[in-house]
Write a protein that holds these residues in place. Structure first.
Motif, PDB file in Angstrom:
ATOM      1  N   UNK A   1       9.946   8.955   1.166  1.00  0.00           N
ATOM      2  CA  UNK A   1       9.178   9.078  -0.076  1.00  0.00           C
ATOM      3  C   UNK A   1      10.034   8.664  -1.269  1.00  0.00           C
ATOM      4  N   UNK A   2      11.257   9.201  -1.330  1.00  0.00           N
ATOM      5  CA  UNK A   2      12.155   8.873  -2.443  1.00  0.00           C
ATOM      6  C   UNK A   2      12.440   7.370  -2.486  1.00  0.00           C
ATOM      7  N   UNK A   3      12.653   6.782  -1.318  1.00  0.00           N
ATOM      8  CA  UNK A   3      12.930   5.350  -1.240  1.00  0.00           C
ATOM      9  C   UNK A   3      11.741   4.532  -1.745  1.00  0.00           C
ATOM     10  N   UNK A   4      10.546   4.932  -1.331  1.00  0.00           N
ATOM     11  CA  UNK A   4       9.341   4.196  -1.739  1.00  0.00           C
ATOM     12  C   UNK A   4       9.124   4.295  -3.244  1.00  0.00           C
ATOM     13  N   UNK A   5       9.318   5.489  -3.791  1.00  0.00           N
ATOM     14  CA  UNK A   5       9.135   5.670  -5.228  1.00  0.00           C
ATOM     15  C   UNK A   5      10.183   4.881  -6.002  1.00  0.00           C
ATOM     16  N   UNK A   6      11.421   4.898  -5.529  1.00  0.00           N
ATOM     17  CA  UNK A   6      12.495   4.128  -6.178  1.00  0.00           C
ATOM     18  C   UNK A   6      12.157   2.638  -6.175  1.00  0.00           C
ATOM     19  N   UNK A   7      11.730   2.124  -5.017  1.00  0.00           N
ATOM     20  CA  UNK A   7      11.402   0.694  -4.911  1.00  0.00           C
ATOM     21  C   UNK A   7      10.212   0.342  -5.786  1.00  0.00           C
ATOM     22  N   UNK A   8       9.229   1.249  -5.851  1.00  0.00           N
ATOM     23  CA  UNK A   8       8.058   1.000  -6.694  1.00  0.00           C
ATOM     24  C   UNK A   8       8.463   0.943  -8.164  1.00  0.00           C
ATOM     25  N   UNK A   9       9.314   1.879  -8.579  1.00  0.00           N
ATOM     26  CA  UNK A   9       9.758   1.886  -9.977  1.00  0.00           C
ATOM     27  C   UNK A   9      10.569   0.640 -10.307  1.00  0.00           C
ATOM     28  N   UNK A  10      11.393   0.197  -9.367  1.00  0.00           N
ATOM     29  CA  UNK A  10      12.178  -1.028  -9.589  1.00  0.00           C
ATOM     30  C   UNK A  10      11.260  -2.233  -9.757  1.00  0.00           C
ATOM     31  N   UNK A  11      10.223  -2.307  -8.925  1.00  0.00           N
ATOM     32  CA  UNK A  11       9.288  -3.442  -9.000  1.00  0.00           C
ATOM     33  C   UNK A  11       8.525  -3.421 -10.323  1.00  0.00           C
ATOM     34  N   UNK A  12       8.124  -2.218 -10.755  1.00  0.00           N
ATOM     35  CA  UNK A  12       7.403  -2.105 -12.026  1.00  0.00           C
ATOM     36  C   UNK A  12       8.336  -2.442 -13.186  1.00  0.00           C
ATOM     37  N   UNK A  13       9.569  -1.972 -13.106  1.00  0.00           N
ATOM     38  CA  UNK A  13      10.545  -2.263 -14.169  1.00  0.00           C
ATOM     39  C   UNK A  13      10.779  -3.762 -14.301  1.00  0.00           C
ATOM     40  N   UNK A  14      10.801  -4.452 -13.166  1.00  0.00           N
ATOM     41  CA  UNK A  14      11.021  -5.902 -13.197  1.00  0.00           C
ATOM     42  C   UNK A  14       9.893  -6.607 -13.949  1.00  0.00           C
ATOM     43  N   UNK A  15       8.674  -6.089 -13.781  1.00  0.00           N
ATOM     44  CA  UNK A  15       7.534  -6.674 -14.495  1.00  0.00           C
ATOM     45  C   UNK A  15       7.582  -6.355 -15.988  1.00  0.00           C
ATOM     46  N   UNK A  16       8.097  -5.155 -16.322  1.00  0.00           N
ATOM     47  CA  UNK A  16       8.096  -4.719 -17.717  1.00  0.00           C
ATOM     48  C   UNK A  16       9.264  -5.267 -18.521  1.00  0.00           C
ATOM     49  N   UNK A  17      10.327  -5.632 -17.821  1.00  0.00           N
ATOM     50  CA  UNK A  17      11.560  -6.032 -18.507  1.00  0.00           C
ATOM     51  C   UNK A  17      11.332  -7.118 -19.572  1.00  0.00           C
ATOM     52  N   UNK A  18      10.564  -8.171 -19.265  1.00  0.00           N
ATOM     53  CA  UNK A  18      10.353  -9.197 -20.303  1.00  0.00           C
ATOM     54  C   UNK A  18       9.621  -8.658 -21.530  1.00  0.00           C
TER      55      UNK A  18
ATOM     56  N   UNK B   1       0.823  -1.213   0.000  1.00  0.00           N
ATOM     57  CA  UNK B   1       0.000   0.000   0.000  1.00  0.00           C
ATOM     58  C   UNK B   1       0.863   1.272   0.000  1.00  0.00           C
ATOM     59  N   UNK B   2       1.927   1.292   0.812  1.00  0.00           N
ATOM     60  CA  UNK B   2       2.774   2.480   0.902  1.00  0.00           C
ATOM     61  C   UNK B   2       3.452   2.787  -0.429  1.00  0.00           C
ATOM     62  N   UNK B   3       3.984   1.738  -1.068  1.00  0.00           N
ATOM     63  CA  UNK B   3       4.653   1.947  -2.354  1.00  0.00           C
ATOM     64  C   UNK B   3       3.651   2.362  -3.428  1.00  0.00           C
ATOM     65  N   UNK B   4       2.487   1.721  -3.410  1.00  0.00           N
ATOM     66  CA  UNK B   4       1.460   2.032  -4.408  1.00  0.00           C
ATOM     67  C   UNK B   4       0.989   3.480  -4.272  1.00  0.00           C
ATOM     68  N   UNK B   5       0.777   3.922  -3.041  1.00  0.00           N
ATOM     69  CA  UNK B   5       0.329   5.295  -2.843  1.00  0.00           C
ATOM     70  C   UNK B   5       1.398   6.297  -3.268  1.00  0.00           C
ATOM     71  N   UNK B   6       2.648   6.018  -2.929  1.00  0.00           N
ATOM     72  CA  UNK B   6       3.737   6.932  -3.278  1.00  0.00           C
ATOM     73  C   UNK B   6       3.881   7.075  -4.790  1.00  0.00           C
ATOM     74  N   UNK B   7       3.876   5.970  -5.517  1.00  0.00           N
ATOM     75  CA  UNK B   7       4.066   6.037  -6.967  1.00  0.00           C
ATOM     76  C   UNK B   7       2.848   6.659  -7.643  1.00  0.00           C
ATOM     77  N   UNK B   8       1.660   6.423  -7.097  1.00  0.00           N
ATOM     78  CA  UNK B   8       0.441   7.026  -7.650  1.00  0.00           C
ATOM     79  C   UNK B   8       0.462   8.533  -7.470  1.00  0.00           C
ATOM     80  N   UNK B   9       0.832   8.985  -6.277  1.00  0.00           N
ATOM     81  CA  UNK B   9       0.893  10.421  -6.016  1.00  0.00           C
ATOM     82  C   UNK B   9       1.904  11.103  -6.932  1.00  0.00           C
ATOM     83  N   UNK B  10       3.020  10.422  -7.187  1.00  0.00           N
ATOM     84  CA  UNK B  10       4.090  11.014  -7.998  1.00  0.00           C
ATOM     85  C   UNK B  10       3.786  10.952  -9.487  1.00  0.00           C
TER      86      UNK B  10
END
Length: 203
Positions: free
Chosen positions: A176-193, A146-155
């Motif tokens: 905030x920066x840490x959460x957004x970074x982690x969220x982007x990394x998780x999304x990138x991992x899904x998109x990489x393939x 929830x924390x990561x999702x909210x941070x990336x949505x707000x940004x």
């Protein structure tokens, strides 16, 4: 006059008992608040009720608003908390529907061109690929905590600054920066393939 100054004047008038001033703030931000709540709850019928409750809470809390943050940031936080409470009451999970990525504009009327027509140079395969990527991004966001999702949505969707997100989420900017970074990394991992990107590259 800046938007923040205009809001501040309306807030001061509302504090003095001018209900019309607060109604103007409601009219100004109702659609944005409803879109925010719509990203958090599945039940479309619930959105307007939660939005109305959010504005009622904001009006009641107006004497405590000190102007240390923008009015919308303060209102946003109230709406998020009101939606969370409604979801807890209904024992529903917070979700980010696919439509959340369709448009981040203030008017909310624009839709993704890829969903409606082929622009110059877009082949059916390209459109299909873009839809697959959008679905993958949505799935990745839904899978976040929830924390990561909210941070990336707000940004990324609401376009708030790190300072505003810090205020909304009531945590240090570093968090905030840490959460957004982690969220982007998780999304990138899904998109990489799908994108065939190398490790370390992000969307």
């Amino acid at each position: 006059m800046s938007e923040a100054d205009a809001d501040a004047l309306l807030v001061e008038r509302a504090k003095r008992g001018d209900t019309r001033a607060f109604e103007m703030l409601v009219v100004k931000y109702q659609r944005r608040i409803e879109r925010l709540i719509g990203r958090m709850v599945r039940d479309a019928d619930l959105v307007q009720d939660v939005a109305q409750e959010s504005f009622i809470r904001a009006y009641r809390a107006l004497p405590q608003f000190r102007g240390e943050s923008a009015f919308y940031t303060w209102l946003y936080r109230i709406a998020v908390n009101t939606a969370k409470k409604a979801l807890v009451d209904l024992k529903r999970d917070v979700v980010l529907p696919e439509s959340a990525l369709a448009s981040a504009g203030d008017d909310g009327d624009e839709t993704s061109r890829a969903e409606n027509e082929l622009s110059d140079g877009e082949t059916p395969d390209a459109v299909l690929a873009s839809k697959e990527i959008a679905a993958a991004v949505n799935a990745a966001i839904e899978a976040l905590s929830e924390d990561l999702r909210q941070a990336i949505t707000l940004r990324e969707i609401e376009g708030l600054s790190y300072e505003e997100i810090s205020d909304v989420m009531n945590c240090p900017i570093g968090t905030v920066r840490s959460r957004i970074f982690r969220a982007r990394e998780a999304i990138a991992a899904r998109l990489r393939p799908l994108l065939d990107t190398r490790e370390g590259e992000r969307w």
